[in-house]
Design a protein around this motif. Structure first.
Motif, PDB file in Angstrom:
ATOM      1  N   ARG A 122      15.353 -16.841  -1.423  1.00  0.00           N
ATOM      2  CA  ARG A 122      16.334 -17.933  -1.330  1.00  0.00           C
ATOM      3  C   ARG A 122      15.993 -19.051  -2.314  1.00  0.00           C
ATOM      4  NH1 ARG A 122      16.018 -22.292   1.849  1.00  0.00           N
ATOM      5  NH2 ARG A 122      14.547 -21.311   3.302  1.00  0.00           N
ATOM      6  N   LEU A 123      14.710 -19.393  -2.439  1.00  0.00           N
ATOM      7  CA  LEU A 123      14.305 -20.453  -3.359  1.00  0.00           C
ATOM      8  C   LEU A 123      14.423 -20.014  -4.814  1.00  0.00           C
ATOM      9  CD1 LEU A 123      11.225 -22.112  -1.606  1.00  0.00           C
ATOM     10  CD2 LEU A 123      13.628 -22.767  -1.550  1.00  0.00           C
ATOM     11  N   CYS A 124      14.195 -18.729  -5.077  1.00  0.00           N
ATOM     12  CA  CYS A 124      14.389 -18.220  -6.442  1.00  0.00           C
ATOM     13  C   CYS A 124      15.847 -18.383  -6.875  1.00  0.00           C
ATOM     14  CB  CYS A 124      13.977 -16.755  -6.533  1.00  0.00           C
ATOM     15  SG  CYS A 124      12.198 -16.456  -6.397  1.00  0.00           S
ATOM     16  N   VAL A 125      16.766 -18.038  -5.983  1.00  0.00           N
ATOM     17  CA  VAL A 125      18.191 -18.186  -6.282  1.00  0.00           C
ATOM     18  C   VAL A 125      18.539 -19.655  -6.499  1.00  0.00           C
ATOM     19  CG1 VAL A 125      20.513 -17.945  -5.344  1.00  0.00           C
ATOM     20  CG2 VAL A 125      18.872 -16.077  -5.085  1.00  0.00           C
ATOM     21  N   THR A 130      19.957 -23.902 -11.365  1.00  0.00           N
ATOM     22  CA  THR A 130      19.816 -25.053 -12.264  1.00  0.00           C
ATOM     23  C   THR A 130      18.967 -24.735 -13.485  1.00  0.00           C
ATOM     24  OG1 THR A 130      18.023 -25.838 -10.838  1.00  0.00           O
ATOM     25  CG2 THR A 130      20.197 -26.801 -10.493  1.00  0.00           C
ATOM     26  N   HIS A 131      18.230 -23.611 -13.445  1.00  0.00           N
ATOM     27  CA  HIS A 131      17.381 -23.198 -14.568  1.00  0.00           C
ATOM     28  C   HIS A 131      17.665 -21.724 -14.847  1.00  0.00           C
ATOM     29  CE1 HIS A 131      15.423 -26.997 -13.845  1.00  0.00           C
ATOM     30  NE2 HIS A 131      14.991 -26.617 -12.656  1.00  0.00           N
ATOM     31  N   VAL A 132      18.781 -21.471 -15.514  1.00  0.00           N
ATOM     32  CA  VAL A 132      19.340 -20.126 -15.621  1.00  0.00           C
ATOM     33  C   VAL A 132      18.402 -19.149 -16.316  1.00  0.00           C
ATOM     34  CG1 VAL A 132      21.259 -18.771 -16.534  1.00  0.00           C
ATOM     35  CG2 VAL A 132      21.673 -21.050 -15.589  1.00  0.00           C
ATOM     36  N   GLY A 133      17.627 -19.590 -17.290  1.00  0.00           N
ATOM     37  CA  GLY A 133      16.820 -18.665 -18.074  1.00  0.00           C
ATOM     38  C   GLY A 133      15.468 -18.311 -17.485  1.00  0.00           C
ATOM     39  N   ILE A 134      15.130 -18.869 -16.352  1.00  0.00           N
ATOM     40  CA  ILE A 134      13.812 -18.622 -15.767  1.00  0.00           C
ATOM     41  C   ILE A 134      13.789 -17.279 -15.053  1.00  0.00           C
ATOM     42  CG2 ILE A 134      12.065 -19.474 -14.163  1.00  0.00           C
ATOM     43  CD1 ILE A 134      12.530 -21.198 -16.668  1.00  0.00           C
ATOM     44  N   GLU A 135      12.749 -16.493 -15.327  1.00  0.00           N
ATOM     45  CA  GLU A 135      12.570 -15.190 -14.679  1.00  0.00           C
ATOM     46  C   GLU A 135      11.471 -15.284 -13.625  1.00  0.00           C
ATOM     47  OE1 GLU A 135      11.612 -12.496 -17.781  1.00  0.00           O
ATOM     48  OE2 GLU A 135      13.601 -12.596 -18.719  1.00  0.00           O
ATOM     49  N   PHE A 136      11.614 -14.502 -12.559  1.00  0.00           N
ATOM     50  CA  PHE A 136      10.644 -14.492 -11.474  1.00  0.00           C
ATOM     51  C   PHE A 136      10.017 -13.113 -11.334  1.00  0.00           C
ATOM     52  CE2 PHE A 136      13.052 -18.218 -10.307  1.00  0.00           C
ATOM     53  CZ  PHE A 136      12.094 -19.060  -9.749  1.00  0.00           C
ATOM     54  N   SER A 137       8.739 -13.115 -11.027  1.00  0.00           N
ATOM     55  CA  SER A 137       8.032 -11.905 -10.615  1.00  0.00           C
ATOM     56  C   SER A 137       7.410 -12.200  -9.258  1.00  0.00           C
ATOM     57  CB  SER A 137       6.938 -11.546 -11.634  1.00  0.00           C
ATOM     58  OG  SER A 137       6.087 -10.534 -11.124  1.00  0.00           O
ATOM     59  N   VAL A 138       7.736 -11.398  -8.253  1.00  0.00           N
ATOM     60  CA  VAL A 138       7.248 -11.634  -6.891  1.00  0.00           C
ATOM     61  C   VAL A 138       6.546 -10.372  -6.391  1.00  0.00           C
ATOM     62  CG1 VAL A 138       7.861 -12.244  -4.519  1.00  0.00           C
ATOM     63  CG2 VAL A 138       9.151 -13.229  -6.426  1.00  0.00           C
ATOM     64  N   ILE A 139       5.277 -10.505  -6.030  1.00  0.00           N
ATOM     65  CA  ILE A 139       4.549  -9.392  -5.432  1.00  0.00           C
ATOM     66  C   ILE A 139       4.161  -9.779  -4.012  1.00  0.00           C
ATOM     67  CG2 ILE A 139       3.702  -8.288  -7.523  1.00  0.00           C
ATOM     68  CD1 ILE A 139       1.119  -9.848  -7.252  1.00  0.00           C
ATOM     69  N   ALA A 140       4.453  -8.899  -3.054  1.00  0.00           N
ATOM     70  CA  ALA A 140       4.078  -9.124  -1.662  1.00  0.00           C
ATOM     71  C   ALA A 140       2.753  -8.428  -1.402  1.00  0.00           C
ATOM     72  CB  ALA A 140       5.161  -8.581  -0.729  1.00  0.00           C
ATOM     73  N   LEU A 141       1.796  -9.190  -0.876  1.00  0.00           N
ATOM     74  CA  LEU A 141       0.444  -8.682  -0.669  1.00  0.00           C
ATOM     75  C   LEU A 141      -0.064  -9.058   0.716  1.00  0.00           C
ATOM     76  CD1 LEU A 141      -1.151  -9.877  -4.049  1.00  0.00           C
ATOM     77  CD2 LEU A 141      -0.560  -7.523  -3.461  1.00  0.00           C
ATOM     78  N   PRO A 142      -1.052  -8.341   1.227  1.00  0.00           N
ATOM     79  CA  PRO A 142      -1.747  -8.835   2.422  1.00  0.00           C
ATOM     80  C   PRO A 142      -2.327 -10.217   2.140  1.00  0.00           C
ATOM     81  CG  PRO A 142      -2.371  -6.564   1.957  1.00  0.00           C
ATOM     82  CD  PRO A 142      -1.571  -7.042   0.775  1.00  0.00           C
TER      83      PRO A 142
END
Length: 315
Positions: A122-125, A130-142
């Motif tokens: 939700r926060l990435c969206v 407002t910052h269209v060109g920003i890319e996200f990488s999200v890894i879920a870990l213990p």
């Protein structure tokens, strides 16, 4: 096992020493063959570069084994320097991109399951609106692996529950995160101001596994009170235990953040657990100690600080 860092954007290579970049890839992969495949450079060329680096420094950087390459003490020191060089290069490129209005850059997150399900996407969206060109990488870990990802450079920001400090990790934001009981609105416990673990054990119970912080906190309470737990469902996936409650299976536990949206919708009731010790846990937003963050990462960090408190307020 330390997560492998997300490769930096290709332009970042322009600001990095080639030999150090090759060294770091071998250090991270533990294998000349694997590093060769990732870099598209012959293994013999990598070997020559590392041998030359060792000759310049006058000390071995790796222990050579049949199954791979393991860093020596000197190699560990150089790897810390090399990782910071990569991170500094990314920060410089981020600042250059910021001159154009924060329309370029990458934010890498390592997060435990409870945040990855709803809050982080939700926060990435929200951020990308407002910052269209920003890319996200999200890894879920213990949870225990999140600080390792930040420390190794695999993630810019770590988001997890924590009860103890971690070496080389700076806590950019912290708030209390007590464990809450989850019940449906029509459940007999739903109208109580708070519940005890003993009361929860009277109903079918879904819990996380024994190695998780939440379960360990519950087990300590049960041991102190002489309670025998008999959960009907055990899962390390936060959504599984939450949906167990939503589908009428019984009761469970979670943090306020994991079920904030469901509480707001009236789909679930989250009750404080009154047993001593069930509030000894914090949410931490973690970064690498001493690191100056890229502009995009710093901007997203500020959004996290603003949105995390929600209805419970900052602590």
């Amino acid at each position: 096992m330390t997560p492998t860092p997300t490769p930096p954007p290709p332009r970042a290579h322009l600001l990095q020493d080639t030999t150090l970049r090759y060294f770091l890839e071998v250090a991270q992969s533990g294998s000349l063959t694997e590093a060769s495949a990732r870099l598209h450079v012959a293994a013999s060329a990598l070997s020559r570069q590392i041998a030359g680096l060792e000759a310049q420094l006058g000390t071995p950087l790796f222990e050579r084994h049949p199954r791979g390459m393991v860093l020596t003490a000197a190699g560990e020191i150089l790897a810390v320097h090399a990782r910071r060089t990569v991170l500094d290069a990314e920060r410089a490129l981020g600042e250059i991109g910021a001159l154009q209005g924060l329309r370029a850059g990458q934010v890498r997150l390592a997060t435990s399951d409870a945040f990855a399900n709803e809050l982080v996407p939700r926060l990435c969206v929200e951020f990308q609106r407002t910052h269209v060109g920003i890319e996200f990488s999200v890894i879920a870990l213990p949870t225990a692996q999140v600080p390792d990802a930040v420390r190794s450079g695999a993630a810019d920001i770590g988001l997890c529950f924590s009860r103890a400090p971690h070496k080389d990790i700076a806590v950019a934001y912290r708030q209390s995160a007590p464990v809450l009981a989850l019940v449906l609105p029509g459940h007999p416990l739903a109208t109580q101001g708070s519940v005890t673990i003993a009361e929860l054990t009277r109903y079918p119970l879904a819990l996380p596994p024994a190695e998780t912080t939440v379960r360990q906190m519950i087990d300590i309470v049960c041991s102190r009170l002489g309670l025998q737990l008999a959960p009907v469902l055990i899962s390390n996936h936060a959504k599984t235990v939450i949906h167990f409650v939503l589908h009428g299976g019984g009761v469970s536990v979670a943090s306020e953040i994991a079920v904030r949206h469901l509480v707001a919708e009236g789909a679930i009731v989250a009750l404080p657990i009154s047993d001593q010790g069930m509030d000894f846990r914090d949410v931490e937003v973690q970064t690498l100690a001493g690191r100056s963050l890229p502009v995009a990462v710093q901007a997203f960090l500020e959004l996290l600080r603003e949105r995390l408190p929600g209805s419970v307020g900052p602590h």
